[in-house]
Design an enzyme around this catalytic site. Structure first.
Site, PDB file in Angstrom:
ATOM      1  N   GLU A  33      -0.399  -8.480   5.425  1.00 36.98           N
ATOM      2  CA  GLU A  33       0.042  -8.557   6.829  1.00 36.98           C
ATOM      3  C   GLU A  33      -1.132  -8.473   7.800  1.00 36.98           C
ATOM      4  OE1 GLU A  33       0.364  -6.042   4.829  1.00 36.98           O
ATOM      5  OE2 GLU A  33       0.118  -4.123   5.866  1.00 36.98           O
ATOM      6  N   CYS A  55       0.830  -1.208   0.000  1.00 38.25           N
ATOM      7  CA  CYS A  55       0.000   0.000   0.000  1.00 38.25           C
ATOM      8  C   CYS A  55       0.871   1.269   0.000  1.00 38.25           C
ATOM      9  CB  CYS A  55      -0.986  -0.050   1.164  1.00 38.25           C
ATOM     10  SG  CYS A  55      -2.396   1.036   0.903  1.00 38.25           S
ATOM     11  N   HIS A  88      -2.926  -5.322   1.784  1.00 38.89           N
ATOM     12  CA  HIS A  88      -2.203  -5.575   3.042  1.00 38.89           C
ATOM     13  C   HIS A  88      -2.272  -7.038   3.484  1.00 38.89           C
ATOM     14  CE1 HIS A  88      -1.851  -1.288   4.343  1.00 38.89           C
ATOM     15  NE2 HIS A  88      -2.973  -1.141   3.671  1.00 38.89           N
TER      16      HIS A  88
HETATM   17  N1  GLN Z   1      -3.378   6.407   1.100  1.00 38.24           N
HETATM   18  C1  GLN Z   1      -2.150   6.076   1.759  1.00 38.24           C
HETATM   19  C2  GLN Z   1      -0.968   6.841   1.158  1.00 38.24           C
HETATM   20  O1  GLN Z   1      -1.130   7.619   0.281  1.00 38.24           O
HETATM   21  C3  GLN Z   1      -1.871   4.594   1.721  1.00 38.24           C
HETATM   22  C4  GLN Z   1      -2.859   3.854   2.563  1.00 38.24           C
HETATM   23  C5  GLN Z   1      -2.351   2.583   3.163  1.00 38.24           C
HETATM   24  O2  GLN Z   1      -1.143   2.328   3.232  1.00 38.24           O
HETATM   25  N2  GLN Z   1      -3.261   1.793   3.649  1.00 38.24           N
HETATM   26  O3  GLN Z   1       0.126   6.636   1.584  1.00 38.24           O
END
Ligand code: GLN
Length: 206
Positions: free
Chosen positions: A188, A92, A186
């Site tokens: 994890e 992410c 994710h």
């Molecule tokens: N929207 C977040 C960002 O721009 C990422 C979100 C996440 O890691 N769950 O970093």
């Protein structure tokens, strides 16, 4: 168990894998890495980065991570290690950090880079803050992985060197280029350690 005086790269069966611990869901990755057969360490300083064989960049907020990486003097050392071939896995916000180019970032936002791809921040988030969906990932057997998407990015496009490992709803959500792996979601957070096992296997082979 081996002792800390043994260099990170010598523990081939349980490689020492760092988790970038500036911000984000660090603890969950430490637990998932242990379950996947690695020896995890938190990385906050350049000296700690030098001691790990590989690195996970967690989910969180990429703008904050970018800022802290600069403040902690980690941005250039991270870029150097990735360029030198260190295996890295980003989830992410971690995926955003590994993109050579991003869209909808902050003007002063920096990435480490490593994958020839353009990643759009909050791409799924605009439609749907958070959702879960099964994702089939190339190289992972025994059915789809439960993808947890939280204000998740997607990969807008990839260059020649990058390999698309998974798509969801027509959008690329998992990519690999050499030793660098990234997912929009994710693993994890799910208790399913197959993606972390895939990464640990990449580290063992590197
Ligand atoms: N929207 C977040 C960002 O721009 C990422 C979100 C996440 O890691 N769950 O970093």
């Amino acid at each position: 168990m081996t002792t800390s005086s043994i260099p990170a790269t010598s523990t081939a069966d349980a490689p020492v894998i760092g988790v970038l611990a500036l911000q984000g869901d660090v603890r969950e990755h430490l637990a998932a890495l242990t379950a996947a057969g690695a020896t995890p360490r938190q990385v906050r300083r350049p000296e700690e980065l030098a001691e790990v064989a590989a690195l996970v960049i967690p989910g969180g907020e990429s703008t904050t991570m970018s800022k802290l990486a600069i403040i902690f003097g980690l941005l250039e050392p991270l870029r150097d290690r990735v360029r030198a071939g260190m295996p890295v896995y980003g989830t992410c916000a971690g995926m955003i950090m590994l993109a050579d180019k991003i869209l909808d970032g902050r003007d002063d936002q920096e990435t480490i880079g490593g994958i020839d791809m353009i990643v759009r921040r909050n791409a799924f988030g605009r439609q749907n803050e958070s959702f879960e969906a099964g994702v089939d990932i190339q190289g992972i057997e025994d059915g789809p992985v439960e993808g947890v998407f939280i204000r998740a990015p997607w990969v807008e496009s990839v260059g020649g060197g990058a390999e698309v490992l998974a798509t969801f709803d027509g959008h690329t959500v998992a990519v690999r280029q050499g030793n660098v792996l990234a997912t929009s979601f994710h693993p994890e957070l799910t208790g399913d350690h197959r993606v972390h096992k895939l990464f640990v296997e990449m580290v063992r082979r590197a």
